[in-house]
Every structure is written in C-alpha cells, then in structure tokens.
Scaffold this active site. Structure first.
Site, mmCIF file in Angstrom:
data_model
loop_
_atom_site.group_PDB
_atom_site.id
_atom_site.type_symbol
_atom_site.label_atom_id
_atom_site.label_comp_id
_atom_site.label_asym_id
_atom_site.label_seq_id
_atom_site.Cartn_x
_atom_site.Cartn_y
_atom_site.Cartn_z
ATOM 1 N N HIS A 83 11.359 6.024 5.405
ATOM 2 C CA HIS A 83 10.771 7.141 4.636
ATOM 3 C C HIS A 83 11.908 8.093 4.286
ATOM 4 C CE1 HIS A 83 8.472 10.905 4.135
ATOM 5 N NE2 HIS A 83 7.391 10.175 3.979
ATOM 6 N N ASP B 207 11.668 6.662 14.203
ATOM 7 C CA ASP B 207 10.670 7.410 13.441
ATOM 8 C C ASP B 207 9.305 6.845 13.841
ATOM 9 O OD1 ASP B 207 8.863 8.365 11.626
ATOM 10 O OD2 ASP B 207 10.125 8.045 9.862
ATOM 11 N N GLN C 211 4.274 6.753 12.010
ATOM 12 C CA GLN C 211 3.125 5.863 11.824
ATOM 13 C C GLN C 211 2.773 5.144 13.119
ATOM 14 O OE1 GLN C 211 1.349 5.709 8.988
ATOM 15 N NE2 GLN C 211 2.721 6.913 7.719
ATOM 16 N N LYS D 135 -0.728 13.344 11.189
ATOM 17 C CA LYS D 135 -1.139 11.933 11.105
ATOM 18 C C LYS D 135 -1.833 11.508 12.399
ATOM 19 C CE LYS D 135 2.922 10.757 8.325
ATOM 20 N NZ LYS D 135 2.537 10.789 6.934
ATOM 21 N N CYS E 1 7.427 8.009 -0.803
ATOM 22 C CA CYS E 1 8.673 8.556 -0.218
ATOM 23 C C CYS E 1 9.523 7.440 0.371
ATOM 24 C CB CYS E 1 8.367 9.611 0.843
ATOM 25 S SG CYS E 1 7.609 11.068 0.177
HETATM 26 N N1 PLP Z 1 8.291 8.975 8.368
HETATM 27 C C1 PLP Z 1 7.247 8.214 8.032
HETATM 28 C C2 PLP Z 1 7.277 6.755 8.336
HETATM 29 C C3 PLP Z 1 6.154 8.781 7.380
HETATM 30 O O1 PLP Z 1 5.123 8.021 7.030
HETATM 31 C C4 PLP Z 1 6.166 10.178 7.107
HETATM 32 C C5 PLP Z 1 5.037 10.817 6.386
HETATM 33 O O2 PLP Z 1 4.507 10.277 5.442
HETATM 34 C C6 PLP Z 1 7.262 10.926 7.513
HETATM 35 C C7 PLP Z 1 8.320 10.297 8.139
HETATM 36 C C8 PLP Z 1 7.348 12.413 7.277
HETATM 37 O O3 PLP Z 1 6.396 13.073 8.013
HETATM 38 P P1 PLP Z 1 6.125 14.647 7.757
HETATM 39 O O4 PLP Z 1 5.987 14.813 6.272
HETATM 40 O O5 PLP Z 1 4.853 14.902 8.472
HETATM 41 O O6 PLP Z 1 7.266 15.390 8.314
#
Ligand code: PLP
Length: 406
Positions: free
Chosen positions: A122, A199, A202, A225, A364
């Site tokens: 992401h 990360d 998910q 999430k 993203c």
């Molecule tokens: N990493 C992953 C795999 C994600 O799906 C997301 C959110 O869509 C993020 C990072 C970023 O999370 P946040 O926008 O809550 O900081």
C-alpha cells in the site's frame, strides 16, 4: 462456528437500506463498520468520561487517562506482545510506518543502504521509504508476486544483500488478499541482522496475529479497519528497536523537560506520542479489539475462509470477469475487472444501485497496478459479518452490470 446472525445485530448500520435496497457492505478493506459496543464507548467517552489525559489531577482526567492507558494492554494481548510498553499509539498504519521511517530509518540508515518492499505494498508502506530515498539516498529494492498473486518468501530472502537493513512488507494484500509468509521472512532476516516491518492493516482484521511468534521488529495496525473508530491505531515496536529510535513529532506527551536551551524526552512508548492524542478513539479501539477477541480470531478466520471459498467458486463461474490474485489461502478480498466495462468506477456505480458497496480505483497500490497491467480494479472485501447470501447478491449485481455493458 460463528453466529453471523447475532453478530450482524451488533452492527446497527447493517440493517439500513441504500438506494432502496438492503445494504450489502463489501468495502471492509477500506474501513469496517462499527458494533454498538464501540459506538456506545465513544458516546460514553464524550458524554460522561471526557477530559484530556495525563496532564490533569482531577477525577475526569484520571478516569480518561486510566481508560486510555488500559488499551495498551488490550492491544498487546491482541497482538501477542509481551509488554504493553512496546505499543505506541498512532492514528493508524500510515502514521505508524511514517514513525518508523523517520524515527528508526533516519538515525539507522545511510546512503546506499537498502530497503526491500514487495510490489503489493500500500502507498502507506511505500511513500515513507521514498522519503528516505529522496532525502537520504536509501535504495528501494522491489520483489514481484507471481502470476497467481503469491509472494514466494524465498524471493524476498534472496533479495537480501550486504546493504539490506530493512524489509517492509504487508502480511495481507489489500488488493489481492494474498497472505505473505512473514514468519519465514523474519527468521531469515533476523539471522542476517535485517529488521522487518510488517504492515498488519489487513491481516490483523482477518487472522490471529502473534508478533513474538512472527519474529518481526515492527507491526502496524489501523483501528478503523478493526471495527474501531477512525484515527485510532497502534504500532508494536520491539524494545531493542525503540532504543535505537529518535522521536518523530515534538510536543506534549513525548517531553520530560523543556528549557530554553535543552529538551529531554519521556520514556518509550510516550517518547513517540506527541500532542493531545485521540483519547476517545483509542478507548473505542480497545472495546473493538475486546469484541473481536471475545468472538475469537480463529472463528472469524474460519468464517471468512468459508466466505472466500464460496465467493471464489461463484466469481470463477463468471467467464467475463477477471479476478486478480488466485492463491488458495488468500483473505476474502477480490479485485476484478470486467469485459466491456470502461472503468472500474462504472461497475461500482451499478453495484451501488443494487445496494452493494464496493471500492473502485487503484487502492493506493500503484506499483501493483503497474505489475498487473491495469489502471484500476473493482474490489469486494469481506468481513466477519458478511454472509454467503451477500456473495449471491454481489454476483447478481455483477450479472446486471455485465448485461448493461455487453
Ligand atoms: N496498508 C494497507 C495494507 C492498507 O490496506 C491500508 C488502508 O487501506 C493502509 C496501509 C493505510 O491505513 P490507514 O489509511 O488507516 O493509515
């Protein structure tokens, strides 16, 4: 087995209609809905228990501080961490990874050092490393997924060279649902003195996580999430790594003393927490994680695996739909394009008319889109409250969209 009917009753929004149709909420990869216990905790937090934390000596400030601080234990238990002091509060994964990039990356990396990323990351796990590339001459090395969307852990391990200092990797792709064998990567990395940031945005929602068993150094989660409030979150940081870090943002809780010529920091984890935090958000996150743990992460994972298997079978029956990512043990996240549809947005607009909420776009994940050779996909992402009947409604809505485009 998960009692999905009862769970659905805990989420008031799931009983509403959208565009005259019962809501089928399949945009959980972006953000999950909130159970009543979380909504109540947030309401109570503001209606009855609100004051700023840490600084006051009055009743409400102490109450808010106790409730806010107690969440560190809940998060530690949820993540299998030994010590709640290894939990740093954040506003979400983006902040957690930026904290590591600036707080750990800047003092510990030099020009020419390498960071390994998978092509599935992401942007939140790409852009903070690009900052280091642009500002400090750090080199980013990319590891591809195969044609099924699987990531061979050996490919990541083989990418480690003498200059590699960090591997920053997702445990579950937000686009393909691919689950990465982070444990194997961590064990090889540790032997070579390479640090690993996971990360968990998910993965932590859909499967049990134990950071000690994984053997990573940093593990980021994002509260919205996890059925919690937006702008809540945390990053688990191994104690040894915390000791190597400089503060990220300045002000408020991260300070011990400030004079005209000198500053001293608070001890970790507060050393990394500046300013008035998301007090009620964080309290709500604690309630959300307790709610998930009461249900049981194994049960949640098993329910979602059966939803995934059902959805795979149904989606694969649509020969005009191209589903990206076909690894068998993936999460219940499906990205697809459709023959005849001009743009993924057009598909999602038609699904919305049928009450089915999905996401369309690049999610993203620019480098992954480039790797897949698509500019955008539609994504249906499932959560613990979804049902096989909702998979059927998705399929019906897709058939309608296909009839319109054909
Ligand atoms: N990493 C992953 C795999 C994600 O799906 C997301 C959110 O869509 C993020 C990072 C970023 O999370 P946040 O926008 O809550 O900081």
């Amino acid at each position: 087995m998960l009692d999905v009917k009862t769970i659905r009753q805990d989420f008031p929004i799931l009983s509403r209609e959208v565009n005259g149709k019962p809501l089928v909420y399949l945009d959980n990869g972006a953000s999950a809905q909130k159970p009543q216990v979380v909504i109540d905790a947030v309401t109570r937090g503001y209606a009855e228990e609100y004051a700023n934390v840490h600084r006051g000596l009055h009743y409400l400030s102490n109450l808010a501080t106790d409730k806010y601080e107690a969440v560190r234990d809940v998060i530690a238990t949820f993540l299998g961490a030994k010590d709640p002091e290894e939990i740093v509060y954040t506003t979400g994964t983006t902040m957690g990874i930026n904290l590591v990039s600036y707080g750990w990356g800047v003092p510990n990396l030099q020009a020419g050092d390498e960071i390994i990323l998978s092509v599935m990351e992401h942007h939140a796990n790409i852009v903070p490393w690009h900052f280091l590339r642009e500002r400090h001459g750090i080199v980013i090395k990319w590891v591809d997924v195969d044609a099924t969307g699987a990531l061979d852990p050996q490919k990541v391990i083989d990418a480690i060279g003498p200059k590699t200092k960090l591997i920053a990797i997702t445990q579950m792709s937000n686009v393909l649902g691919t689950v990465v064998d982070v444990k194997t990567i961590c064990s090889a990395a540790r032997e070579q003195g390479v640090r690993v940031l996971v990360d968990g945005s998910q993965s932590a929602v859909h499967m049990p996580v134990n950071v000690e068993e994984l053997g990573c150094d940093f593990f980021a989660i994002t509260g919205h999430k996890l059925y919690g409030p937006s702008a809540s979150g945390a990053i688990w940081i191994r104690k040894e790594r915390m000791a190597e870090m400089q503060p990220f943002m300045g002000g408020g809780d991260m300070i011990r003393e400030v004079s005209k010529d000198e500053i001293t920091w608070n001890d970790p984890p507060m050393k990394f927490e500046a300013g008035t935090p998301g007090i009620v958000q964080q309290i709500g996150l604690g309630v959300a994680l307790d709610y998930m743990m009461q249900i049981g992460m194994d049960k949640i994972a098993a329910h979602e695996a059966s939803l995934r298997d059902y959805a795979v079978q149904k989606l694969n029956g649509l020969n005009w739909l191209q589903v990206q990512g076909q690894t068998p043990d993936k999460g219940a996240i499906f990205s697809f394009t459709m023959d005849g549809a001009g743009h993924a947005h057009d598909i999602s607009t038609i699904l919305d008319k049928k009450g089915v909420a999905v996401r369309a776009g690049h999610h993203c994940a620019g480098p992954l889109m480039e790797h897949l050779g698509v500019s955008a996909t539609c994504r249906a992402s499932f959560a613990m409250y979804n049902t096989t009947e909702e998979v059927d409604k998705l399929i019906e809505a897709l058939e309608l969209a296909h009839d319109l485009f054909a």
